[in-house]
Design a protein around this motif. Structure first.
Motif, PDB file in Angstrom:
ATOM      1  N   ARG A 107       1.042   3.092   1.359  1.00 42.50           N
ATOM      2  CA  ARG A 107       1.899   2.143   3.336  1.00 42.50           C
ATOM      3  C   ARG A 107       0.842   2.604   4.026  1.00 42.50           C
ATOM      4  NH1 ARG A 107       2.796   9.212   2.325  1.00 42.50           N
ATOM      5  NH2 ARG A 107       3.696   8.951   0.627  1.00 42.50           N
ATOM      6  N   LEU A 108       0.872   1.978   4.948  1.00 35.65           N
ATOM      7  CA  LEU A 108       0.045   1.436   5.967  1.00 35.65           C
ATOM      8  C   LEU A 108      -0.663   2.426   5.978  1.00 35.65           C
ATOM      9  CD1 LEU A 108      -0.450  -0.812   7.803  1.00 35.65           C
ATOM     10  CD2 LEU A 108       1.307   0.228  10.251  1.00 35.65           C
ATOM     11  N   ASN A 109      -1.989   1.976   6.309  1.00 40.34           N
ATOM     12  CA  ASN A 109      -2.986   3.058   7.539  1.00 40.34           C
ATOM     13  C   ASN A 109      -3.132   4.489   6.040  1.00 40.34           C
ATOM     14  OD1 ASN A 109      -3.787   1.460   9.399  1.00 40.34           O
ATOM     15  ND2 ASN A 109      -2.795   2.740  10.297  1.00 40.34           N
ATOM     16  N   ASP A 110      -2.606   3.800   4.692  1.00 38.19           N
ATOM     17  CA  ASP A 110      -3.105   5.289   3.722  1.00 38.19           C
ATOM     18  C   ASP A 110      -4.404   5.533   3.355  1.00 38.19           C
ATOM     19  OD1 ASP A 110      -2.685   6.960   1.705  1.00 38.19           O
ATOM     20  OD2 ASP A 110      -0.891   5.884   0.870  1.00 38.19           O
ATOM     21  N   SER A 111      -5.492   5.773   3.808  1.00 41.51           N
ATOM     22  CA  SER A 111      -6.670   6.062   3.048  1.00 41.51           C
ATOM     23  C   SER A 111      -7.206   6.754   2.126  1.00 41.51           C
ATOM     24  CB  SER A 111      -7.638   6.358   4.753  1.00 41.51           C
ATOM     25  OG  SER A 111      -7.102   7.966   5.090  1.00 41.51           O
ATOM     26  N   ASN A 112      -5.966   7.828   1.854  1.00 38.04           N
ATOM     27  CA  ASN A 112      -6.059   8.455   0.736  1.00 38.04           C
ATOM     28  C   ASN A 112      -6.625   8.181  -0.665  1.00 38.04           C
ATOM     29  OD1 ASN A 112      -5.409  10.010  -1.843  1.00 38.04           O
ATOM     30  ND2 ASN A 112      -4.713  11.301  -0.160  1.00 38.04           N
ATOM     31  N   PRO A 113      -8.217   8.624  -1.299  1.00 34.27           N
ATOM     32  CA  PRO A 113      -8.534   7.901  -2.323  1.00 34.27           C
ATOM     33  C   PRO A 113      -8.194   7.969  -3.644  1.00 34.27           C
ATOM     34  CG  PRO A 113      -9.812  10.000  -1.834  1.00 34.27           C
ATOM     35  CD  PRO A 113      -8.853   9.233  -0.424  1.00 34.27           C
ATOM     36  N   ILE A 114      -7.656   8.930  -3.728  1.00 31.75           N
ATOM     37  CA  ILE A 114      -6.752   9.236  -4.941  1.00 31.75           C
ATOM     38  C   ILE A 114      -5.159   8.400  -4.981  1.00 31.75           C
ATOM     39  CG2 ILE A 114      -5.649  10.914  -6.249  1.00 31.75           C
ATOM     40  CD1 ILE A 114      -8.522  11.007  -5.843  1.00 31.75           C
ATOM     41  N   ARG A 115      -4.761   8.116  -4.138  1.00 34.17           N
ATOM     42  CA  ARG A 115      -4.101   7.446  -4.298  1.00 34.17           C
ATOM     43  C   ARG A 115      -3.898   5.889  -4.447  1.00 34.17           C
ATOM     44  NH1 ARG A 115      -1.016  10.859  -0.348  1.00 34.17           N
ATOM     45  NH2 ARG A 115      -1.686   9.420   1.846  1.00 34.17           N
ATOM     46  N   ARG A 116      -4.910   5.193  -3.613  1.00 34.41           N
ATOM     47  CA  ARG A 116      -5.806   4.153  -3.557  1.00 34.41           C
ATOM     48  C   ARG A 116      -6.275   3.925  -5.543  1.00 34.41           C
ATOM     49  NH1 ARG A 116      -6.531   1.207   0.612  1.00 34.41           N
ATOM     50  NH2 ARG A 116      -8.309   0.268  -0.591  1.00 34.41           N
ATOM     51  N   MET A 117      -6.766   4.675  -5.643  1.00 37.04           N
ATOM     52  CA  MET A 117      -7.133   5.157  -7.105  1.00 37.04           C
ATOM     53  C   MET A 117      -5.697   4.504  -7.948  1.00 37.04           C
ATOM     54  SD  MET A 117      -9.273   7.612  -9.183  1.00 37.04           S
ATOM     55  CE  MET A 117      -7.484   8.291  -9.379  1.00 37.04           C
ATOM     56  N   LEU A 118      -4.951   5.428  -7.701  1.00 31.65           N
ATOM     57  CA  LEU A 118      -4.137   5.413  -9.088  1.00 31.65           C
ATOM     58  C   LEU A 118      -2.993   3.453  -8.730  1.00 31.65           C
ATOM     59  CD1 LEU A 118      -2.356   8.809  -8.750  1.00 31.65           C
ATOM     60  CD2 LEU A 118      -3.106   8.055 -10.690  1.00 31.65           C
ATOM     61  N   ALA A 119      -2.825   3.105  -7.356  1.00 33.78           N
ATOM     62  CA  ALA A 119      -2.646   1.963  -7.053  1.00 33.78           C
ATOM     63  C   ALA A 119      -3.132   1.104  -8.071  1.00 33.78           C
ATOM     64  CB  ALA A 119      -2.463   2.141  -5.657  1.00 33.78           C
ATOM     65  N   HIS A 120      -4.335   1.185  -7.784  1.00 34.68           N
ATOM     66  CA  HIS A 120      -5.393   0.154  -8.450  1.00 34.68           C
ATOM     67  C   HIS A 120      -4.965   0.701 -10.134  1.00 34.68           C
ATOM     68  CE1 HIS A 120      -9.296  -1.860  -9.899  1.00 34.68           C
ATOM     69  NE2 HIS A 120      -8.521  -2.376  -9.224  1.00 34.68           N
ATOM     70  N   ALA A 121      -5.224   1.230 -10.653  1.00 35.77           N
ATOM     71  CA  ALA A 121      -5.023   1.169 -11.541  1.00 35.77           C
ATOM     72  C   ALA A 121      -3.994   1.319 -12.123  1.00 35.77           C
ATOM     73  CB  ALA A 121      -4.996   2.656 -11.934  1.00 35.77           C
ATOM     74  N   PHE A 122      -2.848   1.561 -11.380  1.00 35.48           N
ATOM     75  CA  PHE A 122      -1.128   0.450 -12.619  1.00 35.48           C
ATOM     76  C   PHE A 122      -1.398  -0.297 -12.316  1.00 35.48           C
ATOM     77  CE2 PHE A 122       2.199   0.131 -11.635  1.00 35.48           C
ATOM     78  CZ  PHE A 122       3.951  -0.029 -12.072  1.00 35.48           C
ATOM     79  N   ARG A 123      -2.019  -1.128 -11.350  1.00 30.63           N
ATOM     80  CA  ARG A 123      -2.014  -2.137 -10.898  1.00 30.63           C
ATOM     81  C   ARG A 123      -2.742  -3.708 -12.004  1.00 30.63           C
ATOM     82  NH1 ARG A 123       0.058  -7.246  -9.120  1.00 30.63           N
ATOM     83  NH2 ARG A 123      -1.150  -8.504  -7.407  1.00 30.63           N
ATOM     84  N   VAL A 124      -4.017  -2.937 -12.588  1.00 28.11           N
ATOM     85  CA  VAL A 124      -4.760  -3.713 -13.541  1.00 28.11           C
ATOM     86  C   VAL A 124      -4.272  -3.508 -14.454  1.00 28.11           C
ATOM     87  CG1 VAL A 124      -6.451  -4.484 -11.989  1.00 28.11           C
ATOM     88  CG2 VAL A 124      -6.573  -1.830 -12.955  1.00 28.11           C
ATOM     89  N   ASN A 125      -3.548  -1.554 -14.916  1.00 26.01           N
ATOM     90  CA  ASN A 125      -3.264  -1.493 -16.555  1.00 26.01           C
ATOM     91  C   ASN A 125      -4.537  -1.035 -16.875  1.00 26.01           C
ATOM     92  OD1 ASN A 125      -1.054  -0.417 -17.933  1.00 26.01           O
ATOM     93  ND2 ASN A 125      -1.503  -2.035 -19.029  1.00 26.01           N
TER      94      ASN A 125
END
Length: 174
Positions: A107-125
């Motif tokens: 989401r725009l301006n989402d600075s939650n580090p856990i959501r960012r981490m999960l998005a990255h982990a999912f993106r790179v499998n």
């Protein structure tokens, strides 16, 4: 992942998401380095550039992380956005031990580090773990008990912590 995938030698990328502040600016490290403690304590009164320009992360902790990465084939990815790749490399973390940045759908301006981490982990499998003093995010991380290595923020990176991280990657979670 099925058995045939394992049989042909497929190795899933392993990433350790880490809280830079609690691991490399631990209370023990700050107690031993009054100048760094002063910089951290006055960080609210400095620009981001000035703060990072003066800050020195725990070199012993960085060395332990580099050695861990070299021996385990695990890549590092910092939680949050305060400590960027360029800064971490300048501090001594080897470029080849940092997981690549990815464009993440948040989401725009989402600075939650856990959501960012999960998005990255999912993106790179990736097969991932997260380490640090993340008390503010305990509710979000409660679903990932086998992947979350909670620290107290006092000792930073120690040989015992590195062993705990290495052991956690030995246990397959998928």
């Amino acid at each position: 992942m099925n058995k045939s995938t394992k049989a042909i030698g497929y190795h899933k990328l392993k990433v350790l998401y880490f809280d830079v502040g609690s691991l490399l600016l631990s209370l023990d490290y700050l107690d031993q380095n009054p100048r760094v403690r002063s910089i951290v304590e006055n960080s609210l009164f400095m620009s981001h550039t000035s703060f990072l320009g003066q800050l020195i992360l725990d070199p012993e902790g960085i060395e332990l992380l580099n050695d861990f990465c070299m021996n385990s084939k695990v890549l590092l990815y910092p939680l949050g956005t305060l400590f960027n790749r360029k800064f971490l490399i300048k501090q001594g973390i080897k470029r080849e031990y940092l997981a690549s940045d990815q464009s993440l759908k948040l989401r725009l301006n989402d600075s939650n580090p856990i959501r960012r981490m999960l998005a990255h982990a999912f993106r790179v499998n990736t097969d991932w773990r997260v380490v640090g003093n993340l008390s503010l995010y305990d509710m979000q991380l409660s679903s990932f008990a086998g992947r979350y290595i909670k620290t107290d923020g006092y000792s930073g990176v120690t040989e015992n912590l590195i062993r705990e991280i290495a052991d956690s990657f030995q246990n397959e979670l998928w």
